[in-house]
Write a protein that holds these residues in place. Structure first.
Motif: not given
Ligand code: ADP
Ligand code: MG
Length: 705
Positions: A515-519, A393-395
């Motif tokens: 804010n970066g690429n969560g994948y 989990i991140s925002v």
């Protein structure tokens, strides 16, 4: 034309506010609305009048039965039908419906999961009318039924359903958020509600093919299946033109949803072949949840009328994207202010920044709980698989808010906001418009999207009630805590305490913002450094139901008692084991009765061919058949071996203890044994003559609709 249809059908099957206004005596309507808006107990005489009007209306629309409609912990809806017939007369049908019947029902509750909340001999369970969600008509083969949305509780008052905790959480957030805006001086606000817009993804496939696949029938997903030559790599399905057969389905789906007062708004093709999405206009959490349940049911029902099957499973096909549900969530006052709307100058909007920090802190403090609220068996196949948010989990805040957060952390306040620039397409005839201040980020599990948060982890087949119950509760609790810093202060003192609280809150919880690429793999590494939890499976997540801090938070907010949480934990483990057990048995059945016999037939045909050709005296002509036979036989042996293993291990599962121990066994042992069986069968699918293959393939199912 479309507009006419909309006007003609919208909410025609709903006992709506307008219908009530028209049919109820003014006084009755007024006292009813007073309770809907501000709470309180419904007088039986009023209930009698409403019940009568409801029955008259329903009967005029063809209804013969009524049903208390509820949402037990299975996650699907349940109902028990009673006809309006009164037994007092034998010569003539007298239709009756009393206030008592409207308010309270008593279905035999012993067959619904209760997680130990109710011993089977204490079968009593009560359904209680949820006056905040309108009654509606359901038309199907059974005729027309008046459905009354209800909560479902045990004899001792524990929630046996998904609606009761949601309603409690709405009261919790209402209390804390209203108090918060009062502190900021908006004393005209009487109520804060959470608004929810769930976007629903789904697959549509041909029903005849569906019926040939036991795995789809029993588990909702394919347990075998090799990828076709074409998948989704060309991205040609996403937002592509909608095929005629699908378009006619969507048209009818819309009409059915509109009739129920569901604000079906957008529809489009999704990333995977045969995948689509429907998004409604948002509404109050409780109604949005009921509507989403109805949407899922309607999607399935309408599909069958078109010779289609609607799949809501999170991962029906390996190798192409699965389905999820985006839960858009915000807080809105009864005066019409969206508390998550940053306005033109977010850096000056202290109340917004205060709310924002509360959400960030809540998500940080209860990340595993939020993860749990989106967990089901199917979603384990999807989260973290490069198509959906990772299990971490991140925002996501976007450029504008991240810049403001940085300013606040550094200087105690922000003095400017980045603004969206003018968009220039370079074509003079196209309009130049102002871009949004922030681009979208589709890889984040919890993203700020302009004036709401979008929780993207939720499973496609799951009720959204769990996710919103958690969101409401954790934000309510966080606000209650933060408010201690600003309570009782005025003027400059108040402002500086607010600023200080925002700064400290953001500073302490900054590491959840990403804010970066969560994948990407880098994010998984980075998250470890940030000490963010990565809860990989539903089984791992389930224990957070009874984490002491979670129990304390839910009890403080009067949303769940410890006993209710324990029962949900138990149900989760049980569901996990049961689902995997069904999947394992289905694989065993399909492998032993379909795949292995078909492969044997294929091998026999190769052997025959080899012998026949040899008889011609040209043995060299059999090399291809020889190769194929050797390869197929070897994979067949692997499959048979894996099948025996799976049978043995599934047999052993029955001797496992219940609860967590059993779920862990299924997660670690059975899942692996299932993969071991699938692998050789999928490899065989790639080489075996298609006319021998016993079930429709991915190519047949996904591309030939
Ligand atoms: P996308 O597909 O790009 O995420 P859409 O505009 O298709 O965005 O869907 C957004 C969803 O968010 C819709 O269901 C919409 O009604 C909902 N939504 C918009 N504003 C709010 C709000 N203030 N609160 C809750 N949901 C909202
Ligand atoms: Mg979305």
């Amino acid at each position: 034309m479309a507009q006419n249809v909309l006007k003609e059908v919208f909410a025609t099957d709903v006992f709506s506010d307008a219908v009530m206004q028209e049919r109820l005596p003014k006084k009755v309507y007024a006292s009813f609305m007073e309770i809907v808006e501000n709470g309180g107990e419904l007088d039986i005489t009023i209930a009698n009048v409403i019940a009568h009007a409801m029955k008259e209306w329903a009967v005029e629309h063809g209804a013969t039965h009524y049903s208390h409609w509820f949402q037990p912990m299975t996650g699907i809806t349940a109902e028990k039908h009673d006809s309006f017939l009164n037994a007092s007369s034998t010569s003539e049908a007298i239709l009756e419906f009393s206030g008592k019947e409207l308010i309270k029902g008593e279905p035999d509750a012993s067959s619904f999961p209760s997680g130990g909340l109710r011993a089977t001999f204490e079968a009593r369970g009560y359904t209680a009318w949820d006056i905040t969600s309108p009654a509606f008509l359901r038309e199907d083969a059974a005729g027309v039924t008046l459905c009354i949305p209800t909560a479902f509780c045990s004899y001792t008052g524990e929630a046996l359903d998904k609606k009761t905790p949601l309603l409690r959480s709405m009261e919790a957030i209402n209390k804390q958020a209203t108090h918060t805006v009062h502190l900021f001086g908006y004393t005209d606000v009487k109520k804060v509600e959470c608004s929810v817009g769930p976007e629903q993804e789904y697959f549509l496939i041909d029903r005849e093919k569906y019926l040939k696949r036991d795995d789809l029938i029993f588990s909702g997903r394919t347990l075998f299946g090799a990828m076709p030559p074409k998948g989704q790599e060309l991205d040609d399905h996403y937002f592509g033109t909608i095929r005629e057969r699908i378009a006619s389905y969507m048209k009818e789906l819309n009409i059915e949803l509109w009739k129920l007062g569901i604000l079906a708004k957008t529809q489009h093709n999704e990333a995977a072949p045969a995948q689509h999405e429907m998004a409604p206009i948002y509404s109050t959490a409780n109604i949005a949840t009921d509507h989403n349940q109805l949407t899922m049911e309607t999607m399935k029902r309408v599909a069958r009328r078109h010779g289609l099957e609607c799949l809501l499973h999170e991962k029906p096909f390996e190798g192409v994207n699965g389905s999820g549900k985006h839960d858009n969530w915000s807080l809105v006052t009864d005066t019409g202010v969206n508390l998550l709307d940053p306005g033109k100058e977010p850096h000056n909007n202290l109340m917004f920044l205060y709310m924002l920090s509360a959400v960030i802190k809540a998500v940080k403090d209860y990340a595993p709980l939020l993860r749990l609220s989106a967990s089901n068996v199917g979603n384990d196949h999807r989260l973290g698989a490069n198509e959906a948010p990772p299990a971490i989990i991140s925002v996501f805040l976007g450029e504008q808010l991240e810049d403001i957060v940085d300013q606040i952390i550094e200087n105690g306040e922000a003095t400017s906001s980045i603004r969206g620039e003018k968009m220039n397409t370079g074509v003079t005839t196209l309009p130049n418009f102002r871009k949004d201040a922030t681009d979208r980020n589709r890889t984040s599990p919890f993203a700020f999207t302009g004036n709401k948060f979008e929780f993207r982890m939720v499973a496609s087949s799951m009720s959204v009630s769990g996710a919103n119950t958690v969101l409401n509760s954790i934000v309510a609790d966080t606000l209650e805590n933060m408010n201690k810093n600003i309570e009782g202060l005025e003027g400059e003192e108040f402002i500086s305490a607010v600023k200080k609280t925002i700064q400290t809150t953001l500073k302490d919880n900054k590491n959840i913002i990403f804010n970066g690429n969560g994948y990407s793999d880098e994010w998984v590494e980075e998250a470890i450094k940030r000490e963010l939890p990565n809860v990989k499976t539903m089984v791992d997540a389930t224990k957070y139901y009874t984490d002491p801090t979670v129990i304390a938070m839910f009890e403080r907010q009067n949303v769940y008692t410890e006993i209710e949480l324990k029962s949900r934990e138990e149900i989760n483990y049980e569901t996990y084991s049961k689902m995997l057990h069904i999947e394992a048995l289905t694989m065993i059945e399909m492998a032993s009765k379909l795949y292995i016999p078909a492969i044997i037939r294929y091998c026999t045909s190769l052997a025959k061919s080899i012998n026949e050709i040899k008889a011609t005296g040209i043995p060299a002509a059999t090399t291809v058949q020889n190769d194929l036979l050797i390869k197929a036989s070897s994979l067949l042996a692997d499959a048979q071996n894996a099948l025996s293993q799976l049978i043995e291990k599934t047999g052993k599962a029955e001797h496992q203890n219940e609860g967590e121990e059993s779920a862990v066994y299924y997660r670690d042992v059975i899942r692996e044994a299932m993969t071991a069986l699938r692998t050789p069968i999928d490899a065989l699918e790639m080489i075996v003559d298609k006319s021998f293959w016993p079930v429709p393939t991915y190519g047949d199912i996904l591309f030939e609709i």
